[in-house]
Scaffold this motif. Structure first.
Motif, PDB file in Angstrom:
ATOM      1  N   LEU A  74       0.830  -1.201   0.000  1.00 29.15           N
ATOM      2  CA  LEU A  74       0.000   0.000   0.000  1.00 29.15           C
ATOM      3  C   LEU A  74       0.866   1.253   0.000  1.00 29.15           C
ATOM      4  O   LEU A  74       0.606   2.202  -0.744  1.00 29.15           O
ATOM      5  CB  LEU A  74      -0.939  -0.007   1.209  1.00 29.15           C
ATOM      6  N   HIS A  77       2.396   1.592  -3.428  1.00 31.04           N
ATOM      7  CA  HIS A  77       1.341   2.058  -4.332  1.00 31.04           C
ATOM      8  C   HIS A  77       1.175   3.574  -4.215  1.00 31.04           C
ATOM      9  O   HIS A  77       1.148   4.293  -5.207  1.00 31.04           O
ATOM     10  CB  HIS A  77       0.031   1.333  -4.005  1.00 31.04           C
ATOM     11  N   GLU A  90      -5.967  -0.246  -6.978  1.00 31.99           N
ATOM     12  CA  GLU A  90      -5.404  -0.824  -5.761  1.00 31.99           C
ATOM     13  C   GLU A  90      -4.833  -2.215  -6.002  1.00 31.99           C
ATOM     14  O   GLU A  90      -3.918  -2.644  -5.310  1.00 31.99           O
ATOM     15  CB  GLU A  90      -6.455  -0.850  -4.655  1.00 31.99           C
TER      16      GLU A  90
END
Length: 115
Positions: A74, A77, A90
């Protein structure tokens, strides 16, 4: 909303370092190298590897094999999104689970944005 310092640009208008370098690259191989290098450095930072003696990342190893957990994915990302104009889904890092896969995907997305 916090008050901005004089001369400070709103967040939306701040430079996107990978995008800036990618647009200035001479050719396709240089653009791919820039993306791959950025991803390797960013991944090492996420994993806490700092300093001059950072390990080399095998660009064909999966993020899981490199020790990246879901929270680190995450963070990666978010850092990639912040450095580019690409709004990654995602699931992008699961769909493209290696540095080389993600490099190719980002290059395709940046080419599409370039028009």
């Amino acid at each position: 909303m916090p008050e901005e310092e004089p001369g400070e640009q709103p967040e939306d208008f701040r430079a996107r370092p990978l995008l800036d370098g990618w647009e200035k690259a001479a050719d396709s191989s240089e653009r791919l190298w820039l993306i791959r290098s950025f991803l390797e450095r960013t991944l090492l930072g996420v994993l806490g590897e700092t300093g001059d003696e950072r390990p080399r990342v095998d660009p064909d190893s999966t993020f899981e094999d490199l020790g990246v957990d879901s929270m680190s994915l995450l963070e990666l990302h978010d850092l990639v999104t912040a450095a580019t104009a690409v709004e990654l889904q995602e699931s992008a890092l699961f769909d493209h689970p290696t540095i080389n896969d993600l490099t190719a995907h980002l290059n395709t997305e940046l080419e599409a944005l370039r028009g």
